[in-house]
Design a protein around this motif. Structure first.
Motif, PDB file in Angstrom:
ATOM      1  N   TYR B   7       6.921 -24.406 -59.232  1.00 20.74           N
ATOM      2  CA  TYR B   7       6.078 -23.242 -58.918  1.00 20.74           C
ATOM      3  C   TYR B   7       4.632 -23.678 -58.723  1.00 20.74           C
ATOM      4  CZ  TYR B   7       5.258 -23.321 -63.988  1.00 20.74           C
ATOM      5  OH  TYR B   7       4.935 -23.706 -65.265  1.00 20.74           O
ATOM      6  N   MET B  53       0.822 -18.102 -63.088  1.00 19.57           N
ATOM      7  CA  MET B  53       1.438 -16.774 -62.952  1.00 19.57           C
ATOM      8  C   MET B  53       1.311 -16.259 -61.514  1.00 19.57           C
ATOM      9  SD  MET B  53       2.958 -16.165 -65.722  1.00 19.57           S
ATOM     10  CE  MET B  53       3.539 -14.549 -65.210  1.00 19.57           C
ATOM     11  N   LEU B  56       4.000 -17.983 -59.563  1.00 17.93           N
ATOM     12  CA  LEU B  56       5.330 -17.437 -59.898  1.00 17.93           C
ATOM     13  C   LEU B  56       5.549 -16.095 -59.208  1.00 17.93           C
ATOM     14  CD1 LEU B  56       5.865 -18.078 -63.724  1.00 17.93           C
ATOM     15  CD2 LEU B  56       7.132 -19.107 -61.822  1.00 17.93           C
ATOM     16  N   ASP B  57       4.495 -15.265 -59.227  1.00 18.25           N
ATOM     17  CA  ASP B  57       4.590 -13.949 -58.574  1.00 18.25           C
ATOM     18  C   ASP B  57       4.794 -14.111 -57.068  1.00 18.25           C
ATOM     19  OD1 ASP B  57       4.345 -12.604 -60.912  1.00 18.25           O
ATOM     20  OD2 ASP B  57       2.204 -12.166 -60.701  1.00 18.25           O
ATOM     21  N   ALA B  62       9.923 -14.736 -61.264  1.00 13.01           N
ATOM     22  CA  ALA B  62      10.053 -14.167 -62.608  1.00 13.01           C
ATOM     23  C   ALA B  62      11.424 -13.522 -62.843  1.00 13.01           C
ATOM     24  CB  ALA B  62       8.911 -13.186 -62.881  1.00 13.01           C
ATOM     25  N   LEU B  65      14.032 -16.198 -63.591  1.00 17.20           N
ATOM     26  CA  LEU B  65      13.844 -16.806 -64.914  1.00 17.20           C
ATOM     27  C   LEU B  65      14.358 -15.852 -65.999  1.00 17.20           C
ATOM     28  CD1 LEU B  65      10.275 -18.314 -64.388  1.00 17.20           C
ATOM     29  CD2 LEU B  65      12.431 -19.565 -64.454  1.00 17.20           C
ATOM     30  N   ARG B  66      14.073 -14.557 -65.808  1.00 18.71           N
ATOM     31  CA  ARG B  66      14.549 -13.545 -66.760  1.00 18.71           C
ATOM     32  C   ARG B  66      16.087 -13.551 -66.808  1.00 18.71           C
ATOM     33  NH1 ARG B  66      11.053 -10.086 -68.483  1.00 18.71           N
ATOM     34  NH2 ARG B  66       9.722 -10.577 -66.717  1.00 18.71           N
ATOM     35  N   LEU B  85       6.071 -18.713 -71.221  1.00 13.17           N
ATOM     36  CA  LEU B  85       7.276 -17.966 -71.614  1.00 13.17           C
ATOM     37  C   LEU B  85       6.917 -16.814 -72.548  1.00 13.17           C
ATOM     38  CD1 LEU B  85       9.874 -20.789 -72.392  1.00 13.17           C
ATOM     39  CD2 LEU B  85       9.828 -19.268 -70.401  1.00 13.17           C
ATOM     40  N   THR B  97       1.657 -13.014 -69.394  1.00  9.57           N
ATOM     41  CA  THR B  97       2.620 -14.021 -68.948  1.00  9.57           C
ATOM     42  C   THR B  97       4.038 -13.450 -69.016  1.00  9.57           C
ATOM     43  OG1 THR B  97       2.421 -15.062 -71.134  1.00  9.57           O
ATOM     44  CG2 THR B  97       1.100 -16.004 -69.357  1.00  9.57           C
ATOM     45  N   LEU B  98       5.057 -14.290 -68.975  1.00 10.41           N
ATOM     46  CA  LEU B  98       6.412 -13.811 -68.665  1.00 10.41           C
ATOM     47  C   LEU B  98       7.043 -12.884 -69.712  1.00 10.41           C
ATOM     48  CD1 LEU B  98       7.734 -17.158 -67.164  1.00 10.41           C
ATOM     49  CD2 LEU B  98       7.542 -14.985 -65.919  1.00 10.41           C
ATOM     50  N   LEU B 100       9.136 -13.627 -72.099  1.00 14.62           N
ATOM     51  CA  LEU B 100      10.532 -13.946 -72.428  1.00 14.62           C
ATOM     52  C   LEU B 100      10.687 -14.350 -73.892  1.00 14.62           C
ATOM     53  CD1 LEU B 100      11.360 -15.920 -69.155  1.00 14.62           C
ATOM     54  CD2 LEU B 100      11.897 -13.538 -69.692  1.00 14.62           C
TER      55      LEU B 100
END
Lengths: 259, 207
Positions: B7, B53, B56-57, B62, B65-66, B85, B97-98, B100
């Motif tokens: 990424y 980020m 990634l967007d 995202a 990854l989820r 994460l 951030t993500l 997760l």
């Protein structure tokens, strides 16, 4: 506890490791990949590879060699010499190096530090500098002046001011290679190393003058260095990484003893 | 196939070379379909949380990854990949951030000027409990770190290893179910780091 790093330096001419008497009386010491593997096996914490004739010969760095070193070892290494542009940096990093070391280039074009840090992160950008003691306290209040081009040119720049500026531009680490101590094996130049270690918040690497374990200890405990570069004393078999580490460990300096 | 998520957050060569040294085929990919199809996923990264980020967007990664973390795919975050994460990072003026893993990434604030930021070098990881990812690795072994922020999980049970620096003892390794993550760089941590990556390749998480 974060351990203090010992970083062997490989000076390269025509894909051979060469004794670091710059540009003259060069002695062939061996194959860079074989030496990188040997030092890695013996527990060095990082390596630095300088293509010392690339910039004098105005040719790009030997990327094939960088790639071979990256394939052979699983520890971080920095590459310097012959890096002139962001494209050069990108090729070196994609070949598998962790860090780029800039020295004379950064003096000529300081913005290269900021550009590299923005593109690849501060942790990739190492500023190397070659300070020499000077009596000219007007231009150089610290008493140390930055030289370039393998010590041949004085710049009139104060070494401590330059270290601060490089940090502000985005240098993630600063190597202080003393012109006066280089090659002497009489110990690191503790005064300028300490002045810079106290002036900046990024790690400082002492370079030039390593002769024995006590010199490394003083660089860490007296000058406050975070790492040291060693070359000649290892390359010639005068001592080994194991001997240096055991002596430092016995003196209470935190070093990596198992790998 | 093992997917290494690309990424645009730094150099993936070392990660590829390390898995190559273990005889593992990898694919470096920004393709959500390829990430979803992978048997194992490695999520590395160096640089800053904000730009990571954004990348990634822009790549629309995202959701993939989820999915893989929720589905039980063995997943390994490294360095910046680990930090993002969590729910948020202090970096770049505060970055969402993500999310997760519960918690955030916070900056070292040393009171002793001799503690430099970033932390660069080899530091010990003390295991909080036994785990298959740490099999064959002596406790308090040193791994290679390069970072200015560190993970602060909201749930202490996530912590698998701790490291001391700049006056704090932080979580240098976390695990929850199939999601493991290290603040250090196993791919640059010599033989011991390779052992951890080899353990990851053999890891069958409890589901």
């Amino acid at each position: 506890m974060l351990t203090k790093r010992i970083i062997p330096c490989l000076d390269i001419i025509n894909r051979r490791v060469t004794k670091g008497v710059r540009f003259t009386n060069n002695i062939d010491l061996g194959d860079p990949v074989e030496m990188a593997v040997r030092y890695s096996d013996e527990g060095c914490d990082e390596l630095v590879v300088y293509d010392i004739t690339a910039s004098a010969e105005q040719r790009p760095i030997d990327i094939g060699m960088v790639r071979e070193v990256a394939r052979a070892i699983r520890i971080p290494f920095a590459v310097g010499g012959g890096i002139a542009t962001l494209d050069d940096m990108s090729r070196v990093l994609l070949a598998g190096a962790e860090k780029i070391s800039v020295n004379s280039l950064a003096v000529r074009t300081p913005s290269i530090i900021a550009d590299g840090a923005r593109a690849f992160g501060n942790q990739c950008m190492v500023l190397g500098m070659d300070p020499v003691a000077t009596a000219d306290r007007t231009r150089c209040p610290s008493g140390y002046e930055v030289t370039t081009r393998g010590f041949r040119e004085r710049t009139g720049m104060d070494a401590v001011a330059w270290a601060r500026r490089a940090e502000a531009l985005g240098a993630g680490e600063i190597v202080v290679n003393s012109v006066d101590a280089d090659g002497t094996r009489a110990g690191f130049e503790l005064t300028i190393t300490r002045l810079i270690a106290e002036a900046v918040n990024v790690p400082v690497v002492a370079s030039g003058g390593a002769g024995c374990a006590a010199h490394l200890r003083d660089a860490f405990t007296v000058a406050g260095a975070d790492a040291v570069i060693v070359a000649g004393i290892l390359h010639t078999g005068h001592t080994t990484l194991g001997q240096l580490k055991h002596a430092l460990h016995a003196d209470g300096v935190p070093v990596r003893m198992h790998w | 196939m093992l997917a290494i998520v690309d990424y645009k957050a730094g150099n993936l060569t070392s990660v590829q070379l390390a898995f190559g040294a273990l005889g593992c085929d990898t694919t470096v990919t920004s393709d959500p379909a390829e990430i979803r199809a992978a048997e194992r996923v490695v999520f590395p990264g160096v640089g800053a949380a904000g730009s990571a980020m954004s990348h990634l967007d822009a790549l629309g990664l995202a959701p993939a990854l989820r999915d893989v973390t929720a589905r039980g795919t063995p997943f390994l975050g490294i360095c910046l990949g680990t930090q993002i994460l969590f729910d948020a990072s202090e970096e770049d003026g505060g970055t969402v951030t993500l999310g997760l893993l519960p918690g955030r990434a916070v900056r070292f604030r040393p009171s002793d000027r001799r503690d430099k930021v970033p932390q660069i070098g080899w530091n010990q990881v003390k295991a909080s409990r036994p785990h298959p990812l740490l099999a064959g690795i002596a406790d308090e072994s040193e791994f290679y770190f390069v970072h200015s922020y560190y993970p602060a999980p909201a749930d202490p049970c996530l912590t698998l290893g701790t490291t001391c620096y700049a006056g704090v003892t932080f979580s240098s390794m976390v695990v929850r179910g199939n999601v493991a993550a290290t603040q250090f760089h196993p791919e640059k941590s010599g033989r011991i780091g390779l052992r951890l990556l080899d353990n990851f390749l053999r890891w069958t998480p409890d589901t």
